[in-house]
Design a protein around this motif. Structure first.
Motif, PDB file in Angstrom:
ATOM      1  N   LEU A  79      33.821  45.140  49.741  1.00  0.00           N
ATOM      2  CA  LEU A  79      33.199  44.467  48.614  1.00  0.00           C
ATOM      3  C   LEU A  79      34.137  44.607  47.421  1.00  0.00           C
ATOM      4  CD1 LEU A  79      30.738  43.036  47.401  1.00  0.00           C
ATOM      5  CD2 LEU A  79      29.816  45.293  46.858  1.00  0.00           C
ATOM      6  N   ALA A  80      34.638  43.477  46.932  1.00  0.00           N
ATOM      7  CA  ALA A  80      35.548  43.466  45.773  1.00  0.00           C
ATOM      8  C   ALA A  80      34.792  42.896  44.580  1.00  0.00           C
ATOM      9  CB  ALA A  80      36.774  42.616  46.086  1.00  0.00           C
ATOM     10  N   LEU A  81      34.715  43.666  43.509  1.00  0.00           N
ATOM     11  CA  LEU A  81      34.033  43.232  42.297  1.00  0.00           C
ATOM     12  C   LEU A  81      35.057  42.837  41.256  1.00  0.00           C
ATOM     13  CD1 LEU A  81      31.343  46.038  42.094  1.00  0.00           C
ATOM     14  CD2 LEU A  81      31.078  43.727  42.984  1.00  0.00           C
ATOM     15  N   ARG A  82      34.861  41.674  40.667  1.00  0.00           N
ATOM     16  CA  ARG A  82      35.786  41.168  39.651  1.00  0.00           C
ATOM     17  C   ARG A  82      35.026  40.824  38.385  1.00  0.00           C
ATOM     18  NH1 ARG A  82      40.803  39.860  41.849  1.00  0.00           N
ATOM     19  NH2 ARG A  82      40.821  39.793  44.122  1.00  0.00           N
ATOM     20  N   HIS A  83      35.648  41.152  37.266  1.00  0.00           N
ATOM     21  CA  HIS A  83      35.156  40.704  35.971  1.00  0.00           C
ATOM     22  C   HIS A  83      36.139  39.640  35.516  1.00  0.00           C
ATOM     23  CE1 HIS A  83      34.407  40.686  31.604  1.00  0.00           C
ATOM     24  NE2 HIS A  83      33.162  40.883  32.013  1.00  0.00           N
ATOM     25  N   SER A  84      35.642  38.412  35.355  1.00  0.00           N
ATOM     26  CA  SER A  84      36.504  37.241  35.216  1.00  0.00           C
ATOM     27  C   SER A  84      37.351  37.215  36.493  1.00  0.00           C
ATOM     28  CB  SER A  84      37.305  37.280  33.928  1.00  0.00           C
ATOM     29  OG  SER A  84      36.409  37.285  32.824  1.00  0.00           O
ATOM     30  N   SER A  85      38.656  37.303  36.408  1.00  0.00           N
ATOM     31  CA  SER A  85      39.456  37.313  37.636  1.00  0.00           C
ATOM     32  C   SER A  85      40.043  38.704  37.919  1.00  0.00           C
ATOM     33  CB  SER A  85      40.583  36.283  37.538  1.00  0.00           C
ATOM     34  OG  SER A  85      41.432  36.623  36.470  1.00  0.00           O
ATOM     35  N   ARG A  86      39.757  39.675  37.069  1.00  0.00           N
ATOM     36  CA  ARG A  86      40.338  41.021  37.191  1.00  0.00           C
ATOM     37  C   ARG A  86      39.519  41.902  38.112  1.00  0.00           C
ATOM     38  NH1 ARG A  86      39.533  45.731  34.202  1.00  0.00           N
ATOM     39  NH2 ARG A  86      41.344  47.097  34.224  1.00  0.00           N
ATOM     40  N   LEU A  87      40.164  42.519  39.118  1.00  0.00           N
ATOM     41  CA  LEU A  87      39.494  43.421  40.034  1.00  0.00           C
ATOM     42  C   LEU A  87      39.065  44.674  39.268  1.00  0.00           C
ATOM     43  CD1 LEU A  87      38.763  43.819  43.047  1.00  0.00           C
ATOM     44  CD2 LEU A  87      40.919  45.065  43.270  1.00  0.00           C
ATOM     45  N   VAL A  88      37.770  45.009  39.355  1.00  0.00           N
ATOM     46  CA  VAL A  88      37.253  46.169  38.624  1.00  0.00           C
ATOM     47  C   VAL A  88      36.574  47.191  39.531  1.00  0.00           C
ATOM     48  CG1 VAL A  88      37.031  44.972  36.411  1.00  0.00           C
ATOM     49  CG2 VAL A  88      35.099  44.966  38.016  1.00  0.00           C
ATOM     50  N   GLY A  89      36.382  46.852  40.801  1.00  0.00           N
ATOM     51  CA  GLY A  89      35.752  47.798  41.702  1.00  0.00           C
ATOM     52  C   GLY A  89      35.891  47.387  43.153  1.00  0.00           C
ATOM     53  N   LEU A  90      35.875  48.393  44.019  1.00  0.00           N
ATOM     54  CA  LEU A  90      35.956  48.182  45.476  1.00  0.00           C
ATOM     55  C   LEU A  90      34.971  49.093  46.172  1.00  0.00           C
ATOM     56  CD1 LEU A  90      39.835  48.259  45.724  1.00  0.00           C
ATOM     57  CD2 LEU A  90      38.424  46.284  46.334  1.00  0.00           C
ATOM     58  N   ALA A  91      34.412  48.592  47.232  1.00  0.00           N
ATOM     59  CA  ALA A  91      33.506  49.433  48.042  1.00  0.00           C
ATOM     60  C   ALA A  91      33.656  49.027  49.487  1.00  0.00           C
ATOM     61  CB  ALA A  91      32.056  49.254  47.595  1.00  0.00           C
TER      62      ALA A  91
END
Length: 91
Positions: A79-91
């Motif tokens: 699971l890749a979380l992005r704010h706008s296009s910037r990666l901010v978290g991974l799970a």
């Protein structure tokens, strides 16, 4: 005050899913080696910013999956979380 991420699903694999809590936050489910490989630069940027251990950098995770995950009937699910296009978290 930030809002929690809402659960979202999309039948298309490796496609970003908009969350209803924050329109700039997207969740992307990674299930292919190609999509996993495409995370390298953003993953390592996040790792540097997060003071990650060697076990959390892209190279370690990718090589582990390549040698121990794929060949043992495991299913890739990142699971890749992005704010706008910037990666901010991974799970």
């Amino acid at each position: 005050m930030s809002q929690p991420i809402q659960t979202a699903t999309d039948p298309k694999k490796d496609m970003p899913v908009k969350t209803s809590g924050n329109p700039d936050l997207t969740a992307e489910i990674i299930e292919t080696m190609e999509a996993f490989s495409n995370l390298e630069e953003a993953w390592n940027t996040l790792a540097v910013e997060s003071d990650a251990t060697i076990f959390q950098v892209f190279e370690w995770q990718f090589l582990w999956w390549k040698h121990f995950g794929v060949h043992h009937s495991r299913k890739l699910h990142i699971l890749a979380l992005r704010h706008s296009s910037r990666l901010v978290g991974l799970a």
